[in-house]
Scaffold this motif. Structure first.
Motif, short mmCIF file in Angstrom:
data_model
loop_
_atom_site.label_atom_id
_atom_site.label_comp_id
_atom_site.label_asym_id
_atom_site.label_seq_id
_atom_site.Cartn_x
_atom_site.Cartn_y
_atom_site.Cartn_z
N GLN A 4 83.95 17.85 41.95
CA GLN A 4 84.98 17.03 43.42
C GLN A 4 86.63 17.96 42.73
OE1 GLN A 4 84.76 13.27 44.17
NE2 GLN A 4 82.69 12.94 42.62
N SER A 5 87.00 18.21 43.74
CA SER A 5 88.58 18.76 43.33
C SER A 5 89.81 17.62 43.83
CB SER A 5 88.54 19.93 43.26
OG SER A 5 88.74 20.10 45.16
N ALA A 6 90.62 17.43 43.38
CA ALA A 6 92.19 16.48 43.88
C ALA A 6 93.53 17.33 44.06
CB ALA A 6 92.38 15.82 43.04
N GLY A 7 93.47 17.54 44.99
CA GLY A 7 95.38 18.19 45.67
C GLY A 7 96.38 17.39 46.27
N GLU A 44 89.38 20.75 40.47
CA GLU A 44 88.67 19.81 39.21
C GLU A 44 88.61 18.73 38.73
OE1 GLU A 44 85.22 21.89 38.77
OE2 GLU A 44 85.50 23.69 40.52
N TYR A 45 87.91 18.05 38.97
CA TYR A 45 88.70 16.60 37.94
C TYR A 45 87.13 15.67 37.14
CZ TYR A 45 87.87 13.54 41.38
OH TYR A 45 87.19 12.52 42.27
N GLU A 50 91.09 9.72 37.07
CA GLU A 50 91.52 9.26 38.41
C GLU A 50 92.01 10.59 39.23
OE1 GLU A 50 93.14 7.22 41.30
OE2 GLU A 50 92.28 5.96 39.76
N PRO A 51 91.64 10.51 40.29
CA PRO A 51 91.67 11.09 41.12
C PRO A 51 92.97 11.54 41.39
CG PRO A 51 89.78 10.49 42.14
CD PRO A 51 90.68 9.32 40.91
N LEU A 52 94.25 11.11 41.60
CA LEU A 52 95.37 10.88 42.06
C LEU A 52 96.16 11.93 40.95
CD1 LEU A 52 97.89 10.69 43.48
CD2 LEU A 52 98.07 8.21 43.29
N GLN A 53 95.86 11.04 39.89
CA GLN A 53 96.52 11.52 38.28
C GLN A 53 95.69 12.89 38.25
OE1 GLN A 53 98.94 10.01 36.68
NE2 GLN A 53 98.47 8.23 38.34
N ALA A 54 94.60 13.72 38.16
CA ALA A 54 94.07 14.86 38.33
C ALA A 54 94.82 15.80 39.18
CB ALA A 54 92.91 15.04 38.62
N LYS A 80 83.19 24.15 52.65
CA LYS A 80 82.19 24.74 52.75
C LYS A 80 81.32 25.20 51.85
CE LYS A 80 82.94 27.45 56.82
NZ LYS A 80 82.57 29.20 57.25
N GLY A 81 81.63 25.11 50.29
CA GLY A 81 80.44 25.16 48.93
C GLY A 81 80.39 24.32 48.84
N HIS A 82 80.85 23.52 49.72
CA HIS A 82 80.02 21.71 49.81
C HIS A 82 80.97 20.89 47.71
CE1 HIS A 82 76.43 22.20 51.51
NE2 HIS A 82 76.30 23.41 50.57
N LYS A 83 82.28 20.91 48.04
CA LYS A 83 82.69 20.75 47.54
C LYS A 83 83.74 19.91 47.98
CE LYS A 83 85.59 22.94 43.97
NZ LYS A 83 86.54 23.85 43.57
N THR A 84 83.67 18.57 47.58
CA THR A 84 83.90 17.15 47.96
C THR A 84 85.79 17.97 47.70
OG1 THR A 84 82.78 15.95 47.69
CG2 THR A 84 84.61 15.09 48.04
N VAL A 85 87.18 17.26 48.44
CA VAL A 85 88.26 17.46 48.41
C VAL A 85 88.91 16.66 48.50
CG1 VAL A 85 90.72 18.85 48.44
CG2 VAL A 85 87.82 20.05 48.49
N HIS A 86 89.66 15.85 47.15
CA HIS A 86 90.24 14.12 47.80
C HIS A 86 92.40 14.76 47.81
CE1 HIS A 86 86.82 11.83 46.77
NE2 HIS A 86 86.69 12.95 45.65
#
Length: 153
Positions: A4-7, A44-45, A50-54, A80-86
């Motif tokens: 999972q990643s956050a941006g 990634e976090y 906390e995703p927003l803080q990340a 595509k690589g199955h990574k979830t992005v918030h």
């Protein structure tokens, strides 16, 4: 478990035109790629973070700028690589020509035994919505589309 990643999708208005800030990944694999390779600054976090803080932390690590303001949570995507992005959008401004990115190290050239350091982001830029749609990773286009709908309502 999928990564999972956050941006953060930073945006601003220049006159009446909406612009978004995108980053180009550093390193030798991305050096000659342009259309479809740009991204929201993200990372990634860890579970429990906390995703927003990340997302804020990652944006600052990759650009040197700490976004703040009224964050708009956008719909989560799966790349595509199955990574979830918030992703969150926020209004802000920074000089894209003067970003300060953290570095990573990898063996380069492959199997050479030599380690080389590269910036996580080798360049960044502000783009109009139409150009950004061409530049950004195809799965992240929905972030731009959702932002346009949410702020133009």
């Amino acid at each position: 478990m999928a990564k999972q990643s956050a941006g953060i999708l930073l945006y601003r208005r220049k006159g009446k035109q909406l612009e978004v800030f995108l980053a180009h990944p550093g390193g030798p694999f991305w050096a000659k790629k342009d259309a479809g390779s740009w991204s929201v600054p993200k990372g990634e976090y860890l579970e429990g973070e906390e995703p927003l803080q990340a997302a804020i932390r990652e944006f600052e690590e990759e650009t040197g700028y700490r976004p703040s303001g009224d964050f708009i949570q956008l719909s989560t995507i799966r790349q595509k690589g199955h990574k979830t992005v918030h992703c969150w959008a926020v209004n802000g401004d920074l000089d894209a020509d003067n970003i300060v990115s953290n570095q990573f190290e990898m063996e380069w050239p492959p199997r050479s035994g030599k380690m080389k350091t590269f910036p996580e982001i080798d360049r960044a830029a502000w783009f109009s919505v139409s150009i950004a749609r061409e530049k950004i990773n195809e799965r992240q286009v929905s972030f731009i589309d959702e932002l346009v709908k949410r702020i133009d309502e």
